[in-house]
Design a protein around this motif. Structure first.
Motif, mmCIF file in Angstrom:
data_model
loop_
_atom_site.group_PDB
_atom_site.id
_atom_site.type_symbol
_atom_site.label_atom_id
_atom_site.label_comp_id
_atom_site.label_asym_id
_atom_site.label_seq_id
_atom_site.Cartn_x
_atom_site.Cartn_y
_atom_site.Cartn_z
ATOM 1 N N PRO A 1 2.056 7.689 -6.716
ATOM 2 C CA PRO A 1 2.012 8.562 -5.816
ATOM 3 C C PRO A 1 2.079 8.349 -4.507
ATOM 4 C CG PRO A 1 0.621 9.544 -7.593
ATOM 5 C CD PRO A 1 0.972 7.933 -7.862
ATOM 6 N N LEU A 2 1.194 7.528 -4.082
ATOM 7 C CA LEU A 2 0.709 6.818 -2.773
ATOM 8 C C LEU A 2 2.172 5.993 -2.314
ATOM 9 C CD1 LEU A 2 -1.373 7.225 -0.725
ATOM 10 C CD2 LEU A 2 -2.476 5.062 -1.679
ATOM 11 N N THR A 3 2.402 5.016 -3.127
ATOM 12 C CA THR A 3 3.750 4.301 -2.659
ATOM 13 C C THR A 3 5.018 4.958 -2.640
ATOM 14 O OG1 THR A 3 2.742 2.645 -4.158
ATOM 15 C CG2 THR A 3 4.976 2.241 -3.408
ATOM 16 N N ARG A 4 5.101 6.274 -3.534
ATOM 17 C CA ARG A 4 6.310 7.046 -3.202
ATOM 18 C C ARG A 4 6.259 7.714 -1.834
ATOM 19 N NH1 ARG A 4 9.943 9.139 -6.432
ATOM 20 N NH2 ARG A 4 9.441 11.160 -5.413
ATOM 21 N N ASN A 5 4.946 8.406 -1.603
ATOM 22 C CA ASN A 5 4.845 8.802 -0.292
ATOM 23 C C ASN A 5 5.159 8.208 0.889
ATOM 24 O OD1 ASN A 5 2.840 9.746 2.026
ATOM 25 N ND2 ASN A 5 3.383 11.449 1.010
ATOM 26 N N LEU A 6 4.900 6.945 0.854
ATOM 27 C CA LEU A 6 5.257 5.572 1.807
ATOM 28 C C LEU A 6 6.661 5.525 1.693
ATOM 29 C CD1 LEU A 6 4.293 3.743 4.047
ATOM 30 C CD2 LEU A 6 4.164 2.223 2.375
ATOM 31 N N ARG B 1 -1.541 -1.890 3.073
ATOM 32 C CA ARG B 1 -0.555 -1.125 3.735
ATOM 33 C C ARG B 1 0.621 -2.173 3.268
ATOM 34 N NH1 ARG B 1 -3.492 0.747 8.056
ATOM 35 N NH2 ARG B 1 -2.406 -0.945 9.434
ATOM 36 N N LYS B 2 0.615 -3.259 3.619
ATOM 37 C CA LYS B 2 1.681 -4.520 3.482
ATOM 38 C C LYS B 2 1.733 -4.737 1.942
ATOM 39 C CE LYS B 2 1.441 -8.213 5.582
ATOM 40 N NZ LYS B 2 0.959 -9.657 6.119
ATOM 41 N N ASP B 3 0.674 -4.553 1.116
ATOM 42 C CA ASP B 3 1.084 -4.510 -0.346
ATOM 43 C C ASP B 3 1.812 -3.378 -0.870
ATOM 44 O OD1 ASP B 3 0.307 -5.686 -3.093
ATOM 45 O OD2 ASP B 3 -0.590 -3.629 -3.463
ATOM 46 N N HIS C 1 -1.151 6.588 4.137
ATOM 47 C CA HIS C 1 -1.318 5.162 4.012
ATOM 48 C C HIS C 1 -1.966 4.675 5.587
ATOM 49 C CE1 HIS C 1 2.590 6.235 6.559
ATOM 50 N NE2 HIS C 1 2.088 4.939 7.099
ATOM 51 N N LEU C 2 -1.980 5.629 6.261
ATOM 52 C CA LEU C 2 -2.857 5.134 7.415
ATOM 53 C C LEU C 2 -4.331 4.853 7.390
ATOM 54 C CD1 LEU C 2 -1.309 7.481 10.293
ATOM 55 C CD2 LEU C 2 -0.688 5.055 9.989
ATOM 56 N N ALA C 3 -4.828 5.426 6.014
ATOM 57 C CA ALA C 3 -6.293 5.307 5.813
ATOM 58 C C ALA C 3 -6.511 3.853 5.219
ATOM 59 C CB ALA C 3 -6.514 6.583 5.039
ATOM 60 N N LEU D 1 4.052 -1.495 1.131
ATOM 61 C CA LEU D 1 5.348 -1.685 1.766
ATOM 62 C C LEU D 1 6.109 -2.847 0.790
ATOM 63 C CD1 LEU D 1 6.987 -0.633 3.657
ATOM 64 C CD2 LEU D 1 6.367 -2.351 5.196
ATOM 65 N N ALA D 2 5.389 -3.710 0.229
ATOM 66 C CA ALA D 2 6.036 -4.949 -0.423
ATOM 67 C C ALA D 2 6.700 -4.136 -1.791
ATOM 68 C CB ALA D 2 5.374 -6.121 -0.657
ATOM 69 N N GLN D 3 5.924 -3.350 -2.542
ATOM 70 C CA GLN D 3 6.192 -2.696 -3.384
ATOM 71 C C GLN D 3 7.591 -1.729 -3.240
ATOM 72 O OE1 GLN D 3 3.007 -0.676 -5.730
ATOM 73 N NE2 GLN D 3 1.566 -2.177 -4.820
ATOM 74 N N VAL D 4 7.404 -0.956 -2.048
ATOM 75 C CA VAL D 4 8.475 -0.093 -1.579
ATOM 76 C C VAL D 4 9.962 -0.927 -1.521
ATOM 77 C CG1 VAL D 4 9.607 1.314 0.008
ATOM 78 C CG2 VAL D 4 7.234 1.682 -0.695
ATOM 79 N N ARG D 5 9.860 -2.171 -0.993
ATOM 80 C CA ARG D 5 10.814 -3.124 -0.604
ATOM 81 C C ARG D 5 11.262 -3.870 -1.907
ATOM 82 N NH1 ARG D 5 8.162 -6.315 4.649
ATOM 83 N NH2 ARG D 5 8.967 -4.434 6.343
ATOM 84 N N GLY D 6 10.435 -3.527 -3.172
ATOM 85 C CA GLY D 6 11.084 -4.291 -4.347
ATOM 86 C C GLY D 6 10.492 -5.701 -4.497
ATOM 87 N N LEU D 7 9.577 -6.188 -3.594
ATOM 88 C CA LEU D 7 9.278 -7.625 -3.638
ATOM 89 C C LEU D 7 8.178 -7.858 -4.644
ATOM 90 C CD1 LEU D 7 9.380 -8.239 0.392
ATOM 91 C CD2 LEU D 7 11.079 -8.825 -1.492
ATOM 92 N N ARG D 8 7.342 -6.798 -4.881
ATOM 93 C CA ARG D 8 6.294 -6.841 -5.901
ATOM 94 C C ARG D 8 6.460 -5.473 -6.721
ATOM 95 N NH1 ARG D 8 1.009 -7.817 -2.085
ATOM 96 N NH2 ARG D 8 1.690 -9.665 -1.037
ATOM 97 N N PRO D 9 6.130 -5.874 -8.236
ATOM 98 C CA PRO D 9 6.009 -4.763 -9.076
ATOM 99 C C PRO D 9 5.225 -3.627 -8.694
ATOM 100 C CG PRO D 9 5.674 -6.855 -10.292
ATOM 101 C CD PRO D 9 5.441 -7.174 -8.644
ATOM 102 N N ALA D 10 5.814 -2.427 -8.928
ATOM 103 C CA ALA D 10 5.049 -1.258 -8.702
ATOM 104 C C ALA D 10 3.748 -0.760 -9.546
ATOM 105 C CB ALA D 10 6.011 0.133 -8.724
ATOM 106 N N ASP D 11 2.774 -0.554 -8.746
ATOM 107 C CA ASP D 11 1.581 -0.297 -9.225
ATOM 108 C C ASP D 11 1.648 0.962 -10.000
ATOM 109 O OD1 ASP D 11 -1.018 -0.306 -10.350
ATOM 110 O OD2 ASP D 11 -2.120 -0.505 -8.575
#
Length: 208
Positions: free
Chosen positions: A134-139, A115-117, A107-109, A119-129
């Protein structure tokens, strides 16, 4: 707008190449730059500590400011406890980063907005894409692993407190108090983020 979209897609491609263990030239360059920044920050922090010690030296006598045997015993216990906590935290942090694919964080790339998008998915604030799962799970895995940094900080704080008790000084006392205040404020936030990430991982298991 098209150039911005193309840039975002390029960054996503770089992140996915890092995630897959096959980083392209741009991804490697970006990772090295961020690594140098992190190392530079550590070196600056270390230099600041040395300068602080030189500017505010301890006025200790051979018997370490006349500290009593009880003080020395308490300091020794805290020091060993702090060392044990740091070692345990390092082991768990290493395991957490290994589970997430190592220290080369994909995610540093990404741009800050990307990254904010995620992270919002990880927090449950937005639907997961689904396309970026795989990238969101890694974060999310890395967010969970951050709780071990808190435990490591607790161990280092115990060690600093031990030095303060053994060799009292104004700057050590102030540093210990500031560190404790920071931990009290940051630890609940980091734990909350870790729990959110755990819920995301449970709701989105790996597909392979």
């Amino acid at each position: 707008m098209e150039s911005g979209s193309a840039s975002d897609e390029a960054r996503l491609a770089q992140a996915e190449s890092l995630l897959g263990g096959r980083p392209d030239a741009q991804a490697r360059k970006r990772f090295r730059r961020r690594l140098l920044l992190a190392v530079g920050a550590v070196l600056v922090a270390g230099a600041a500590g040395i300068v602080t010690a030189l500017v505010f030296p301890d006025s200790s006598s051979p018997r370490r400011s006349g500290s009593s045997a009880a003080q020395e015993t308490i300091a020794m216990v805290l020091s060993f406890a702090g060392l044990a906590v740091v070692v345990v935290a390092m082991v768990f942090l290493w395991r957490a980063m290994r589970r997430a694919g190592g220290w080369r964080a994909p995610h540093l790339a990404l741009s800050r907005a990307q990254r904010k998008d995620l992270l919002a998915q990880v927090r449950g604030l937005r639907p997961a894409d689904p396309a970026r799962l795989p990238l969101t799970r890694n974060l999310a895995l890395r967010v969970v692993g951050q709780r071990w940094l808190v435990l490591m900080s607790v161990g280092l704080c115990l060690n600093t407190a031990a030095q303060w008790i053994s060799s009292p000084s104004a700057w050590r006392g102030a540093f210990t108090i500031v560190w404790v205040v920071f931990l009290v404020g940051a630890a609940p936030f980091i734990e909350r983020e870790a729990r959110r990430a755990q819920r995301f991982l449970a709701a989105h298991p790996p597909t392979d």
